[in-house]
Write a protein that holds these residues in place. Structure first.
Motif, PDB file in Angstrom:
ATOM      1  N   GLY A  33     -14.299   1.130  12.635  1.00  0.00           N
ATOM      2  CA  GLY A  33     -14.264   1.289  11.072  1.00  0.00           C
ATOM      3  C   GLY A  33     -13.153   2.433  10.868  1.00  0.00           C
ATOM      4  N   ARG A  34     -12.236   2.531  11.703  1.00  0.00           N
ATOM      5  CA  ARG A  34     -11.031   3.324  11.498  1.00  0.00           C
ATOM      6  C   ARG A  34      -9.804   2.470  10.608  1.00  0.00           C
ATOM      7  NH1 ARG A  34      -8.147   5.871  16.586  1.00  0.00           N
ATOM      8  NH2 ARG A  34      -7.970   3.575  16.986  1.00  0.00           N
ATOM      9  N   ALA A  35      -9.285   3.027   9.633  1.00  0.00           N
ATOM     10  CA  ALA A  35      -8.203   2.260   9.050  1.00  0.00           C
ATOM     11  C   ALA A  35      -7.012   2.266   9.637  1.00  0.00           C
ATOM     12  CB  ALA A  35      -8.067   3.162   7.559  1.00  0.00           C
ATOM     13  N   LEU A  36      -6.602   0.857   9.951  1.00  0.00           N
ATOM     14  CA  LEU A  36      -5.437   0.695  10.703  1.00  0.00           C
ATOM     15  C   LEU A  36      -3.967   0.607   9.843  1.00  0.00           C
ATOM     16  CD1 LEU A  36      -6.804  -1.866  13.104  1.00  0.00           C
ATOM     17  CD2 LEU A  36      -6.509   0.392  13.668  1.00  0.00           C
ATOM     18  N   ALA A  37      -4.044  -0.248   8.833  1.00  0.00           N
ATOM     19  CA  ALA A  37      -3.027  -0.378   7.780  1.00  0.00           C
ATOM     20  C   ALA A  37      -3.548  -0.534   6.411  1.00  0.00           C
ATOM     21  CB  ALA A  37      -2.205  -1.669   8.372  1.00  0.00           C
ATOM     22  N   LEU A  38      -2.778  -0.602   5.578  1.00  0.00           N
ATOM     23  CA  LEU A  38      -3.408  -1.069   4.091  1.00  0.00           C
ATOM     24  C   LEU A  38      -2.568  -2.246   3.563  1.00  0.00           C
ATOM     25  CD1 LEU A  38      -4.772   0.540   1.807  1.00  0.00           C
ATOM     26  CD2 LEU A  38      -2.782   1.375   0.782  1.00  0.00           C
ATOM     27  N   ASP A  39      -3.668  -3.325   3.198  1.00  0.00           N
ATOM     28  CA  ASP A  39      -3.034  -4.458   2.849  1.00  0.00           C
ATOM     29  C   ASP A  39      -3.184  -4.361   1.095  1.00  0.00           C
ATOM     30  OD1 ASP A  39      -2.722  -5.568   5.445  1.00  0.00           O
ATOM     31  OD2 ASP A  39      -4.725  -6.390   5.295  1.00  0.00           O
ATOM     32  N   TRP A  40      -1.937  -4.761   0.301  1.00  0.00           N
ATOM     33  CA  TRP A  40      -2.190  -4.738  -0.850  1.00  0.00           C
ATOM     34  C   TRP A  40      -1.587  -6.172  -1.506  1.00  0.00           C
ATOM     35  CZ3 TRP A  40       2.863  -5.408  -2.893  1.00  0.00           C
ATOM     36  CH2 TRP A  40       3.806  -5.223  -2.435  1.00  0.00           C
ATOM     37  N   ARG A  41      -1.843  -6.566  -2.635  1.00  0.00           N
ATOM     38  CA  ARG A  41      -1.494  -7.547  -3.453  1.00  0.00           C
ATOM     39  C   ARG A  41      -1.104  -7.409  -4.929  1.00  0.00           C
ATOM     40  NH1 ARG A  41      -5.981 -10.262  -5.952  1.00  0.00           N
ATOM     41  NH2 ARG A  41      -7.861  -8.966  -5.590  1.00  0.00           N
ATOM     42  N   LEU A  42      -0.011  -7.996  -5.408  1.00  0.00           N
ATOM     43  CA  LEU A  42       0.365  -7.710  -6.817  1.00  0.00           C
ATOM     44  C   LEU A  42       0.489  -9.074  -7.392  1.00  0.00           C
ATOM     45  CD1 LEU A  42       1.794  -5.850  -8.925  1.00  0.00           C
ATOM     46  CD2 LEU A  42       4.040  -6.118  -7.627  1.00  0.00           C
ATOM     47  N   GLU A  78       4.400 -21.609  -8.842  1.00  0.00           N
ATOM     48  CA  GLU A  78       3.086 -22.331  -8.985  1.00  0.00           C
ATOM     49  C   GLU A  78       2.154 -21.372  -8.919  1.00  0.00           C
ATOM     50  OE1 GLU A  78       2.385 -25.339  -6.448  1.00  0.00           O
ATOM     51  OE2 GLU A  78       3.713 -26.947  -7.179  1.00  0.00           O
ATOM     52  N   PRO A  79       1.272 -21.143  -9.803  1.00  0.00           N
ATOM     53  CA  PRO A  79       0.223 -20.438  -9.893  1.00  0.00           C
ATOM     54  C   PRO A  79      -0.663 -20.397  -8.506  1.00  0.00           C
ATOM     55  CG  PRO A  79      -0.594 -22.059 -11.154  1.00  0.00           C
ATOM     56  CD  PRO A  79       0.931 -22.233 -10.929  1.00  0.00           C
ATOM     57  N   PRO A  80      -1.435 -19.409  -8.054  1.00  0.00           N
ATOM     58  CA  PRO A  80      -1.301 -17.969  -8.500  1.00  0.00           C
ATOM     59  C   PRO A  80       0.143 -17.403  -8.226  1.00  0.00           C
ATOM     60  CG  PRO A  80      -2.725 -18.076  -6.409  1.00  0.00           C
ATOM     61  CD  PRO A  80      -2.200 -19.338  -6.749  1.00  0.00           C
ATOM     62  N   TYR A  81       0.393 -16.247  -9.339  1.00  0.00           N
ATOM     63  CA  TYR A  81       1.580 -15.712  -9.045  1.00  0.00           C
ATOM     64  C   TYR A  81       1.240 -14.484  -8.556  1.00  0.00           C
ATOM     65  CZ  TYR A  81       2.972 -19.181 -12.501  1.00  0.00           C
ATOM     66  OH  TYR A  81       3.316 -20.565 -13.057  1.00  0.00           O
ATOM     67  N   GLU A  82       1.259 -14.438  -7.397  1.00  0.00           N
ATOM     68  CA  GLU A  82       0.644 -13.194  -6.452  1.00  0.00           C
ATOM     69  C   GLU A  82       1.277 -13.173  -5.084  1.00  0.00           C
ATOM     70  OE1 GLU A  82      -3.659 -12.534  -6.553  1.00  0.00           O
ATOM     71  OE2 GLU A  82      -3.255 -12.427  -4.366  1.00  0.00           O
ATOM     72  N   ILE A  83       1.661 -11.959  -4.721  1.00  0.00           N
ATOM     73  CA  ILE A  83       2.186 -11.650  -3.209  1.00  0.00           C
ATOM     74  C   ILE A  83       1.258 -10.735  -2.579  1.00  0.00           C
ATOM     75  CG2 ILE A  83       4.542 -12.066  -4.284  1.00  0.00           C
ATOM     76  CD1 ILE A  83       4.982  -9.030  -4.201  1.00  0.00           C
ATOM     77  N   GLN A  84       1.406 -10.720  -1.425  1.00  0.00           N
ATOM     78  CA  GLN A  84       0.584  -9.987  -0.513  1.00  0.00           C
ATOM     79  C   GLN A  84       1.586  -9.190   0.527  1.00  0.00           C
ATOM     80  OE1 GLN A  84      -2.481 -12.026   1.167  1.00  0.00           O
ATOM     81  NE2 GLN A  84      -3.349 -12.955  -0.752  1.00  0.00           N
ATOM     82  N   GLU A  85       1.247  -8.007   0.865  1.00  0.00           N
ATOM     83  CA  GLU A  85       1.978  -7.222   1.697  1.00  0.00           C
ATOM     84  C   GLU A  85       1.165  -6.072   2.237  1.00  0.00           C
ATOM     85  OE1 GLU A  85       4.575  -6.714   3.366  1.00  0.00           O
ATOM     86  OE2 GLU A  85       5.868  -8.345   2.987  1.00  0.00           O
ATOM     87  N   SER A  86       1.725  -5.381   3.481  1.00  0.00           N
ATOM     88  CA  SER A  86       0.963  -4.352   3.992  1.00  0.00           C
ATOM     89  C   SER A  86       1.845  -3.210   4.167  1.00  0.00           C
ATOM     90  CB  SER A  86       0.578  -4.377   5.307  1.00  0.00           C
ATOM     91  OG  SER A  86      -0.161  -5.640   5.504  1.00  0.00           O
ATOM     92  N   GLY A  87       1.368  -1.882   3.805  1.00  0.00           N
ATOM     93  CA  GLY A  87       2.415  -0.676   3.583  1.00  0.00           C
ATOM     94  C   GLY A  87       1.525   0.372   2.841  1.00  0.00           C
ATOM     95  N   SER A  88       1.939   1.555   3.083  1.00  0.00           N
ATOM     96  CA  SER A  88       1.472   2.748   2.212  1.00  0.00           C
ATOM     97  C   SER A  88       2.625   3.174   1.245  1.00  0.00           C
ATOM     98  CB  SER A  88       0.809   3.521   3.213  1.00  0.00           C
ATOM     99  OG  SER A  88       1.714   3.940   4.214  1.00  0.00           O
ATOM    100  N   LEU A  89       3.645   2.540   1.093  1.00  0.00           N
ATOM    101  CA  LEU A  89       4.652   3.150   0.341  1.00  0.00           C
ATOM    102  C   LEU A  89       4.690   2.845  -1.160  1.00  0.00           C
ATOM    103  CD1 LEU A  89       7.542   4.672   0.261  1.00  0.00           C
ATOM    104  CD2 LEU A  89       8.624   2.238   0.372  1.00  0.00           C
ATOM    105  N   SER A  90       4.605   4.045  -2.307  1.00  0.00           N
ATOM    106  CA  SER A  90       4.652   3.653  -3.495  1.00  0.00           C
ATOM    107  C   SER A  90       6.163   3.438  -3.845  1.00  0.00           C
ATOM    108  CB  SER A  90       4.156   5.157  -4.275  1.00  0.00           C
ATOM    109  OG  SER A  90       2.726   5.368  -4.071  1.00  0.00           O
ATOM    110  N   SER A 118      -4.025   6.495  -1.456  1.00  0.00           N
ATOM    111  CA  SER A 118      -4.810   6.766  -0.317  1.00  0.00           C
ATOM    112  C   SER A 118      -4.603   5.504   0.551  1.00  0.00           C
ATOM    113  CB  SER A 118      -6.368   6.922  -0.587  1.00  0.00           C
ATOM    114  OG  SER A 118      -7.094   7.212   0.675  1.00  0.00           O
ATOM    115  N   ASN A 119      -4.553   5.798   1.933  1.00  0.00           N
ATOM    116  CA  ASN A 119      -4.448   4.850   2.878  1.00  0.00           C
ATOM    117  C   ASN A 119      -5.824   4.299   3.555  1.00  0.00           C
ATOM    118  OD1 ASN A 119      -1.660   5.010   2.768  1.00  0.00           O
ATOM    119  ND2 ASN A 119      -1.576   6.087   4.464  1.00  0.00           N
ATOM    120  N   ALA A 120      -6.907   4.933   3.224  1.00  0.00           N
ATOM    121  CA  ALA A 120      -8.086   4.604   3.595  1.00  0.00           C
ATOM    122  C   ALA A 120      -9.249   4.513   2.708  1.00  0.00           C
ATOM    123  CB  ALA A 120      -8.578   5.783   4.434  1.00  0.00           C
TER     124      ALA A 120
END
Length: 273
Positions: A33-42, A78-90, A118-120
């Motif tokens: 259950g420990r947070a290893l990384a933060l996955d985000w999508r835009l 082509e849709p979906p116009y979405e990217i996925q990355e990992s990190g905690s940088l604003s 927050s990273n968690a």
């Protein structure tokens, strides 16, 4: 909206289109259950399920800083116009939305502020913005209307390439976390390496200092555990003496020429936006 309405207007008109721009974050956790990384999508998409692919030729995302990503420029046609990355940088991310069927290259310039607090903890946010396409050619007009556009009266003349900024910044400001005050020495330590060994095991001052910056309790506990583990290791009998920070072992290896040229090109392209 009927097709004949376009030809009935004697004066130039505008078609207003709405875009939803947002992001979502999800912590990647271990089996314990420990947070290893933060996955985000835009993403960039139509509002209320509108199909913007009817008038969107491509969407280009420019990730910054370029050196933090393997592919800092992402082009989606082509849709979906979405990217996925990992990190905690604003960071601020320029986004260019290119339109179809225009006489000359027309793009909608967005700049989205991706703020990770927050990273968690999971979080998501989206904003809706509109863009007025002034006097579009008929083929583009039809595509805009199919994608959820609406005809509006033309307003005062404005630049067609204006920048739409989607800004969401936290009210607080981050500041540097200085070492805790030493109880056994007259001078204040400038770095953690200068901290007094007598109070190295005490975590109260360190946690108090870390709370003065914008850190969550989870982050404070992690930093405290790392600091305590490092301090305890230095005092152990079998501890290996680490080389000073001036030692060449800490130097970042130089990037190959091909990667350096690619980074220069990406940074120059970003500055020209």
């Amino acid at each position: 909206m009927t097709e004949g309405l376009f030809t009935q207007h004697d004066k130039p008109m505008c078609v207003r289109i709405w875009l939803e721009v947002g992001h979502a974050c999800e912590p990647r956790r271990s089996a314990l259950g420990r947070a290893l990384a933060l996955d985000w999508r835009l993403w960039v998409r139509g509002v209320s399920g509108a199909d913007i692919s009817a008038f969107v030729h491509k969407v280009v995302f420019y990730l910054h800083p370029a050196s933090a990503f393997v592919y800092p420029k992402r082009v989606l046609q082509e849709p979906p116009y979405e990217i996925q990355e990992s990190g905690s940088l604003s960071t601020d991310i320029p986004i260019h939305v290119y339109l179809k069927y225009s006489n000359k290259p027309k793009k909608i310039r967005l700049r989205y502020s991706l703020v990770i607090e927050s990273n968690a903890r999971s979080s998501s946010e989206s904003q809706c913005v509109y863009y007025d396409v002034e006097n579009p050619p008929e083929q583009l007009w039809r595509a805009l209307m199919r994608g959820g556009g609406e005809a509006v009266a033309r307003v005062a003349a404005r630049r067609s390439d204006r920048l739409l900024v989607l800004d969401r910044r936290p009210a607080h400001k981050h500041k540097f976390a200085e070492p805790p005050h030493c109880r056994h020495a007259s001078r204040k330590p400038k770095t953690y390496e200068d901290a007094c060994p007598k109070c190295g095991d005490s975590q109260a001052d360190l946690k108090m200092q870390l709370r003065t910056v914008a850190m969550t309790e989870d982050e404070i506990n992690r930093v405290s555990q790392l600091y305590l583990a490092f301090s305890s290791y230095e005092k152990s009998v079998d501890a290996i003496t680490l080389p000073p920070l001036s030692d060449p072992i800490y130097r970042v290896p130089e990037l190959p020429m091909s990667l350096r040229e690619a980074l220069k090109s990406a940074e120059a392209e970003l500055l020209s936006l």
